[in-house]
Design an enzyme around this catalytic site. Structure first.
Site, PDB file in Angstrom:
ATOM      1  N   GLY A  20      36.435  21.140  45.173  1.00 28.18           N
ATOM      2  CA  GLY A  20      37.051  20.466  46.052  1.00 28.18           C
ATOM      3  C   GLY A  20      35.041  20.569  47.063  1.00 28.18           C
ATOM      4  N   ARG A  24      30.057  23.431  44.401  1.00 29.82           N
ATOM      5  CA  ARG A  24      31.636  24.387  42.820  1.00 29.82           C
ATOM      6  C   ARG A  24      30.638  22.866  41.970  1.00 29.82           C
ATOM      7  NH1 ARG A  24      37.022  25.179  44.252  1.00 29.82           N
ATOM      8  NH2 ARG A  24      35.873  26.715  45.227  1.00 29.82           N
ATOM      9  N   ARG A  43      26.812  11.022  51.732  1.00 30.31           N
ATOM     10  CA  ARG A  43      27.517  12.468  52.397  1.00 30.31           C
ATOM     11  C   ARG A  43      27.441  13.812  51.991  1.00 30.31           C
ATOM     12  NH1 ARG A  43      31.602  10.538  57.265  1.00 30.31           N
ATOM     13  NH2 ARG A  43      31.618   8.172  56.894  1.00 30.31           N
ATOM     14  N   ARG A  87      42.142  18.518  39.115  1.00 32.07           N
ATOM     15  CA  ARG A  87      41.407  19.251  40.474  1.00 32.07           C
ATOM     16  C   ARG A  87      41.896  20.282  39.881  1.00 32.07           C
ATOM     17  NH1 ARG A  87      41.523  21.323  45.392  1.00 32.07           N
ATOM     18  NH2 ARG A  87      42.770  22.635  46.831  1.00 32.07           N
ATOM     19  N   SER A  90      40.893  26.341  44.708  1.00 32.21           N
ATOM     20  CA  SER A  90      41.104  27.557  45.078  1.00 32.21           C
ATOM     21  C   SER A  90      42.632  27.726  45.574  1.00 32.21           C
ATOM     22  CB  SER A  90      39.912  27.787  45.530  1.00 32.21           C
ATOM     23  OG  SER A  90      39.825  27.498  47.179  1.00 32.21           O
ATOM     24  N   ASP A 204      42.175  34.038  47.833  1.00 33.64           N
ATOM     25  CA  ASP A 204      43.109  35.104  48.200  1.00 33.64           C
ATOM     26  C   ASP A 204      44.228  35.078  48.408  1.00 33.64           C
ATOM     27  OD1 ASP A 204      44.279  33.451  50.865  1.00 33.64           O
ATOM     28  OD2 ASP A 204      42.536  32.668  49.350  1.00 33.64           O
ATOM     29  N   ARG A 217      33.743  32.466  45.135  1.00 36.57           N
ATOM     30  CA  ARG A 217      34.556  30.839  44.932  1.00 36.57           C
ATOM     31  C   ARG A 217      33.826  29.573  44.303  1.00 36.57           C
ATOM     32  NH1 ARG A 217      36.879  32.858  49.776  1.00 36.57           N
ATOM     33  NH2 ARG A 217      35.260  31.205  51.064  1.00 36.57           N
TER      34      ARG A 217
END
Length: 235
Positions: A20, A24, A43, A87, A90, A204, A217
């Protein structure tokens, strides 16, 4: 090129790893790929193409939520000849069996979202990932001695939910965790005849209230990343 992706045809590999977070994606490309090339920065949604053990791989961020991954994954499949999207994200654990840093391979995604219905009238609220990709990932995890769990995820449109009765979802749909993108990704793959799956590292827990930091993350999901890359070699 599309309004959201400046990469030229041929600059994106047939297999894409899709975190996402754009940072990362940058971390994965610079850490794991040989000769990574930034092919999209529209973007700030970074996409890099390089090689992993000689195989062309693209890592591209999806952004947060189903509308965002819905746009990017659809364009990758439809206009860039991508066949496989894994994908890598997290998730928050709904069950005591999934602890911080455990890895969940999604076989089904449940959602209350109207994404699929709005896109083409699909009324299902549970969509399956690609068995082809999942079988490869499961076998690769055994070869690498990486422990994973397989199960259903809750793909939510809402992060800050006022009345979060997640226990009802666990009981009714056997959801093990929650994230925000897989349902739209799986729908796009189904519509366009492509392959999609989702690997999630638990960041989490709704059971223990443990949380990881944004830095953790971004850079500490290496076991999941390695599993995705090694699986991609077989595609």
């Amino acid at each position: 090129m599309t309004p959201h992706n400046e990469a030229k045809i041929g600059e994106i590999a047939s297999t894409v790893l899709m975190p996402g977070d754009p940072l990362r994606a940058k971390y994965i490309a610079e850490t794991f790929l040989d000769n990574p090339k930034l092919v999209n920065k529209v973007r700030g949604m970074y996409a890099y193409t390089g090689t992993y053990k000689g195989k062309d791989i693209t890592v591209m961020a999806s952004g947060m939520g189903m509308p965002s991954i819905g746009i990017y994954s659809y364009e990758l499949y439809k206009f860039y000849n991508v066949d496989n999207i894994i994908r890598i994200g997290s998730a928050g654990s709904y069950v005591k069996e999934l602890n911080i840093y455990d890895i969940l391979l999604v076989d089904k995604s449940y959602s209350e979202s109207s994404y699929a219905n709005t896109q083409n009238g699909e009324t299902k609220n549970i969509l399956e990932s690609s068995k082809y990709l999942n079988d490869i990932i499961i076998n690769t995890s055994k070869e690498l001695n990486i422990n994973i769990q397989v199960g259903t995820v809750h793909s939510s449109d809402v992060f800050y939910k006022e009345d979060n009765k997640y226990e009802e979802l666990v009981e009714k749909y056997n959801t093990k965790a929650v994230e925000m993108e897989s349902f739209a990704l799986f729908h796009n793959a189904n519509v366009l005849g492509k392959n999609a799956t989702c690997l999630l590292t638990i960041s989490d827990s709704f059971i223990t209230n443990e949380e990881t930091t944004s830095e953790e993350r971004q850079t500490h999901f290496n076991e999941m990343i390695k599993l995705a890359l090694e699986s991609a070699l077989k595609l």
